[in-house]
Design a protein around this motif. Structure first.
Motif, PDB file in Angstrom:
ATOM      1  N   LEU A 137       0.837  -1.270   0.006  1.00 16.58           N
ATOM      2  CA  LEU A 137       0.036   0.114   0.065  1.00 16.58           C
ATOM      3  C   LEU A 137       0.799   1.285   0.132  1.00 16.58           C
ATOM      4  O   LEU A 137       0.585   2.244  -0.578  1.00 16.58           O
ATOM      5  CB  LEU A 137      -0.867   0.026   1.152  1.00 16.58           C
ATOM      6  N   GLY A 138       1.986   1.283   0.636  1.00 19.03           N
ATOM      7  CA  GLY A 138       2.923   2.470   0.831  1.00 19.03           C
ATOM      8  C   GLY A 138       3.370   2.669  -0.584  1.00 19.03           C
ATOM      9  O   GLY A 138       3.724   3.851  -0.973  1.00 19.03           O
ATOM     10  N   ILE A 184       1.853   1.967  -3.600  1.00 20.11           N
ATOM     11  CA  ILE A 184       0.937   2.227  -4.355  1.00 20.11           C
ATOM     12  C   ILE A 184       0.710   3.943  -4.071  1.00 20.11           C
ATOM     13  O   ILE A 184       0.656   4.761  -5.263  1.00 20.11           O
ATOM     14  CB  ILE A 184      -0.353   1.560  -4.052  1.00 20.11           C
ATOM     15  N   GLN A 185       0.820   4.417  -2.709  1.00 19.46           N
ATOM     16  CA  GLN A 185       0.504   5.727  -2.129  1.00 19.46           C
ATOM     17  C   GLN A 185       1.801   6.595  -2.784  1.00 19.46           C
ATOM     18  O   GLN A 185       1.498   7.542  -3.418  1.00 19.46           O
ATOM     19  CB  GLN A 185       0.317   5.802  -0.987  1.00 19.46           C
ATOM     20  N   LEU A 186       2.850   6.073  -2.635  1.00 20.80           N
ATOM     21  CA  LEU A 186       4.089   6.828  -3.276  1.00 20.80           C
ATOM     22  C   LEU A 186       4.024   6.964  -4.738  1.00 20.80           C
ATOM     23  O   LEU A 186       4.164   8.395  -5.385  1.00 20.80           O
ATOM     24  CB  LEU A 186       5.295   5.826  -3.273  1.00 20.80           C
ATOM     25  N   GLN A 214       1.087   7.149  -6.481  1.00 23.95           N
ATOM     26  CA  GLN A 214       0.121   8.390  -6.608  1.00 23.95           C
ATOM     27  C   GLN A 214       0.680   9.384  -6.192  1.00 23.95           C
ATOM     28  O   GLN A 214       0.518  10.763  -7.089  1.00 23.95           O
ATOM     29  CB  GLN A 214      -1.000   7.960  -5.735  1.00 23.95           C
ATOM     30  N   ALA A 215       1.571   9.661  -5.281  1.00 25.16           N
ATOM     31  CA  ALA A 215       1.886  11.030  -4.816  1.00 25.16           C
ATOM     32  C   ALA A 215       3.085  11.760  -5.942  1.00 25.16           C
ATOM     33  O   ALA A 215       2.886  12.744  -6.127  1.00 25.16           O
ATOM     34  CB  ALA A 215       2.735  11.115  -3.478  1.00 25.16           C
ATOM     35  N   THR A 274       0.887   2.469 -11.328  1.00 26.89           N
ATOM     36  CA  THR A 274       1.595   1.243 -10.541  1.00 26.89           C
ATOM     37  C   THR A 274       0.995   0.091 -11.111  1.00 26.89           C
ATOM     38  O   THR A 274      -0.099  -0.008 -11.479  1.00 26.89           O
ATOM     39  CB  THR A 274       1.135   1.483  -9.145  1.00 26.89           C
ATOM     40  N   GLY A 316      -6.519  -1.330  -2.291  1.00 23.76           N
ATOM     41  CA  GLY A 316      -5.278  -0.410  -2.058  1.00 23.76           C
ATOM     42  C   GLY A 316      -5.362   0.517  -3.272  1.00 23.76           C
ATOM     43  O   GLY A 316      -4.184   1.545  -2.902  1.00 23.76           O
ATOM     44  N   ASN A 317      -6.336   0.578  -4.326  1.00 27.35           N
ATOM     45  CA  ASN A 317      -6.097   1.627  -5.332  1.00 27.35           C
ATOM     46  C   ASN A 317      -4.834   1.472  -6.275  1.00 27.35           C
ATOM     47  O   ASN A 317      -4.192   2.347  -6.986  1.00 27.35           O
ATOM     48  CB  ASN A 317      -6.117   3.042  -5.077  1.00 27.35           C
ATOM     49  N   CYS A 318      -4.369   0.034  -6.309  1.00 29.15           N
ATOM     50  CA  CYS A 318      -3.456  -0.179  -7.434  1.00 29.15           C
ATOM     51  C   CYS A 318      -4.215  -0.181  -8.731  1.00 29.15           C
ATOM     52  O   CYS A 318      -5.214  -0.706  -9.011  1.00 29.15           O
ATOM     53  CB  CYS A 318      -2.681  -1.381  -7.060  1.00 29.15           C
TER      54      CYS A 318
END
Ligand code: C2E
Ligand code: CA
Ligand code: CA
Ligand code: CA
Length: 279
Positions: free
Chosen positions: A222-223, A225-227, A229-230, A235, A252-254
């Motif tokens: 998840l980290g 994936i968020q990275l 996105q930021a 991903t 997790g929005n991958c």
């Protein structure tokens, strides 16, 4: 000391010689394979996880050996890299993948064009003419540069030469996207994201394997994936094998994924059937 050295030599000689000869044989076979075009491509779909739509394909090379049958890439790419034969092999992979993707995109009446991802070896990146080779593969095939993705591993970026960044920028200036493969398995993944003009992160299969049952793996995934996105990167989760992993990653929005759960790497005929079921 001299005698001991000689004895040791005699003890190891037959075994060493066998290994050496097998290596030479393999090298001769590989040289012949390059001349006779014994390579084939498989294509694995890259899927939009929420919709299930196929958005792209990864091209994966195989060696069709006349006596030994299909040889997987991990069994010959290292030798091909050591001997420099990866240069003609990799150029063939690039040209063939672009040609095939352009042909499939012509047949697709609706939907966005598929992208094709090609793995690149460090040895290829050291070739001064690589940007020209990429440009020529695109113009000969008619594939738009925006439909080509070049995949780079962290190990390729680890030992990078000063020219690596320059080469990658030239390729990017064509409009080609760059993906970092096996993300999270190296020592300084984050540093490479800053240093190189990356567009896509491929989350290594080792994270995806455990995403459903090991909390630390889930947190790291998840980290990542968020990275992504930021940093406005796509991903892609690699090696999805079951529905549990898929739902964790989707929650997790991958954005994208590939793996046996969707499809194994397929030959061109089977991939064609998957893309165009009626024909
Ligand atoms: P990679 O780029 O990380 O490719 C993913 C590998 O995982 C592929 O193995 C693929 O068949 C496999 N795979 C995909 N989904 C699943 C899954 O759900 N479960 C499992 N267990 N495996 C899955 P493959 O085709 O044997 O390729 C191995 C490696 O060889 C590639 O790893 C890549 O590093 C290298 N390679 C393949 N083709 C080329 C090429 O044309 N050029 C270069 N330089 N390297 C290549
Ligand atoms: Ca890859
Ligand atoms: Ca990978
Ligand atoms: Ca599991």
């Amino acid at each position: 000391a001299k005698k001991q050295g000689k004895d040791r030599y005699e003890i190891f000689e037959p075994a060493m010689q066998a290994v050496f000869q097998a290596g030479l044989r393999m090298e001769a076979d590989l040289r012949r394979a390059v001349v006779r075009h014994e390579f084939e491509l498989r294509y694995q779909p890259i899927v939009h996880l929420r919709t299930g739509e196929i958005t792209g394909l990864e091209a994966l090379v195989r060696w069709q050996h006349p006596e030994r049958g299909i040889i997987p890439p991990l069994d010959f790419i290292p030798l091909a890299e050591e001997t420099g034969m990866i240069v003609p092999i990799g150029e063939w992979v690039l040209r063939e993948a672009c040609r095939q993707a352009a042909r499939w995109n012509e047949q697709r009446e609706d939907g966005r064009p598929l992208s094709v991802s090609v793995n690149l070896s460090a040895v290829q990146l050291d070739q001064a003419d690589l940007p020209e080779v990429v440009a020529s593969a695109l113009s000969n095939s008619g594939l738009p540069a925006t439909s080509l993705v070049i995949e780079l591993t962290e190990s390729l970026l680890v030992d990078h030469r000063p020219s690596t960044l320059h080469q990658l920028e030239k390729i990017k200036s064509l409009g080609v996207r760059l993906a970092i493969d096996d993300f999270g398995t190296g020592y300084s993944s984050l540093a490479y994201l800053r240093r190189f003009p990356i567009d896509i992160i491929k989350i290594d299969k080792s994270f995806v394997d455990d995403v459903g049952d090991v909390p630390a793996a889930a947190a790291l995934t998840l980290g990542i994936i968020q990275l992504g996105q930021a940093l406005h990167l796509s991903t892609i989760a690699e090696g999805i094998e079951d529905a549990g992993q898929l739902s964790e990653l989707t929650d997790g929005n991958c954005e994208l994924g590939q793996g046996y759960y969707f499809a194994e790497p397929l030959n061109d005929v089977d991939m064609g059937e998957l893309l165009f079921p009626s024909s």
